[in-house]
Scaffold this active site. Sequence first.
Site, short mmCIF file in Angstrom:
data_model
loop_
_atom_site.label_atom_id
_atom_site.label_comp_id
_atom_site.label_asym_id
_atom_site.label_seq_id
_atom_site.Cartn_x
_atom_site.Cartn_y
_atom_site.Cartn_z
N HIS A 68 0.84 -1.20 0.00
CA HIS A 68 0.00 0.00 0.00
C HIS A 68 0.88 1.26 0.00
CE1 HIS A 68 -3.91 -2.06 1.07
NE2 HIS A 68 -3.01 -3.03 1.16
N ASP A 91 -6.48 5.51 1.76
CA ASP A 91 -6.57 4.13 1.31
C ASP A 91 -8.02 3.68 1.41
OD1 ASP A 91 -6.29 1.22 1.23
OD2 ASP A 91 -4.17 1.58 1.57
N ALA A 143 14.84 -7.41 -2.37
CA ALA A 143 15.57 -6.95 -3.57
C ALA A 143 15.08 -5.57 -4.03
CB ALA A 143 15.33 -7.95 -4.70
N GLN A 186 13.28 -4.54 -6.38
CA GLN A 186 12.51 -5.33 -7.36
C GLN A 186 12.33 -4.66 -8.72
OE1 GLN A 186 9.41 -8.03 -6.19
NE2 GLN A 186 7.92 -6.94 -7.44
N HIS A 210 3.65 -13.88 -6.52
CA HIS A 210 2.39 -14.16 -5.84
C HIS A 210 1.24 -13.39 -6.49
CE1 HIS A 210 3.55 -10.29 -4.48
NE2 HIS A 210 2.63 -10.17 -3.56
N TRP A 224 -0.73 -6.95 -6.62
CA TRP A 224 -1.01 -6.05 -7.74
C TRP A 224 0.22 -5.23 -8.14
CZ3 TRP A 224 -3.43 -6.18 -11.87
CH2 TRP A 224 -3.77 -5.05 -12.60
N ASN A 225 0.99 -4.77 -7.17
CA ASN A 225 2.19 -3.99 -7.55
C ASN A 225 3.15 -4.86 -8.35
OD1 ASN A 225 1.72 -1.44 -6.09
ND2 ASN A 225 1.82 -2.75 -4.30
N GLU A 268 4.43 -4.30 -12.08
CA GLU A 268 5.87 -4.10 -12.34
C GLU A 268 6.36 -5.09 -13.40
OE1 GLU A 268 6.33 -2.43 -7.79
OE2 GLU A 268 7.30 -4.33 -8.30
N ALA A 283 -6.42 -13.01 -1.09
CA ALA A 283 -7.12 -11.77 -1.47
C ALA A 283 -7.20 -11.59 -2.99
CB ALA A 283 -6.49 -10.58 -0.77
N GLN A 307 -5.02 -11.56 -5.19
CA GLN A 307 -4.00 -12.19 -6.04
C GLN A 307 -4.58 -13.28 -6.95
OE1 GLN A 307 -1.32 -13.46 -2.95
NE2 GLN A 307 -1.08 -11.34 -2.22
#
Length: 465
Positions: free
Chosen positions: A16, A117, A346, A348, A363, A366-367, A371, A386, A388
């Site tokens: 988030h 949020d 990492a 990422q 997994h 969403w991010n 990416e 959730a 995913q």
Amino acid sequence: MASAHVQVFPWPLQGHINSMLHFAAGLLDAGLHVTFVHTEHNLRRAHRAEAVATPRLRFVSLPDGLPVDHPRSVGDLTDLSKSLMTTGPAAYRALLASALSPAADGGFPALSCVLADGLLPFAIDVAEELGVPALAFRTASACSFLAYLSVPRLVELGEVPIPVGADLDEPVRSVPGMEDFLRRRDLPNSCRRRAETDDVDPLLQILVGYTAHSRKARALIFNTAASLERSALAHIAPHMRDVFAIGPLHAVSAAPAPATSLWREDDGCMAWLDGQADRSVVYVSLGSLAVISLEQFTEFLSGLVGSGYAFLWVLRPDMVGASQSAVLQEAVGAAGKGKARVVDWAPQRDVLRHRAVGCFLTHAGWNSTLEGITEGVPLVCWPFFADQHINSRFVGAVWGTGLDMKDVCERAVVEGMVRRAMESGQLRMSAQALSQKVRRDIAEGGSSATEFQRLIGFIKEFGKN
Ligand code: UDX
């Protein structure tokens, strides 16, 4: 006219914070001022990770209500969640009220609006009660939001809750626009009855309530792009006061976002990647929240080693139950025979951009999904919870840019899917084509860029009243 000033308040979790800090970076690029709200606990951690303020960005904090020495373990967010919901409204009211006093501006213009949020509905209410317009931001995909929005209808039709032992591959036909491909397993797992009690998961009701609550905000903002989720966005729009799709935000800002990590990134893996051939490495990361068992760890490890490819694996110290990460890292090193690199955390986005990375075992948070898509890297998705599951379905069946492992964690499946993702020209072509589309969305004149400009205008209008 004085610049607009937005207060940004994420749920205090890495996924988030990341997307909302990227949003903040976009606002800064547009010349706005931003106050970013952390919990006290996270502000301490983020500062350790050099989250530095700039002249138009400042960080403030509020207590999360838990004792300082509470572990706040990612494997069980119940305490944090309960504490935020009970102590959060009063703490936030105090924070916001003090931000509204003329003495508090510190050179910042008066607050134009709050961007909260969507999973902090009290922030929307408190802001509006104090006379500050509130916008809601959902860090998850629009398709998952639409699934939650559709739950009351699914319950009416008897499709949810999903009975214990039901065939999870059966279709679900009542989420608009997804009639042809959605399966039971793709709904958030809180839609499944729980074996131990045969009850409906109380979390489902809470999340459905939060989803409906977004109607109270002046607008709902998604970190997504039209070319990814046009249909879901169109189905959501009539239910909200306004909807903006402005992502993928990590790729929008020209300037690097302020440091966003609650963990210390291990940059050493970049030099290791430099030494690897093009597209020869599998990047493995299950995000910031997933906790796996020792058995699952062993299946992943055997599958990765069996694939024959080199791999870079993010193994957070809190990821495999109570196991010692040093022992596990050693086990990976030994099994990988010089072809494996393990890190706690990492950089990422840099990793995914690296020429040596051939696929991303993820997994499907969403991010991470965004990416991977932006970099045109084929994904192998092992959804954990959730949103995913539905993201993973979109990757496999809608965008065709990767493979959906469902919830299977067996070495042969890991090995087979990793090989296919590394070797399939078709998957790579689709991934690269989608990356191009998304990049056009965020480029000048593209749908996300245009929506972002519309949002800036929308926010500036608040300042005029
Ligand atoms: C969860 C949900 O899965 C997600 O969909 C929801 O929107 C937020 O909560 P999380 O497990 O944190 O998120 O996954 P994800 O959304 O993928 O976010 C992880 C973030 O951490 C990404 O931005 C990723 O770049 C970053 N990350 C991950 C690192 O910087 N380094 C790592 O080693 C691993």
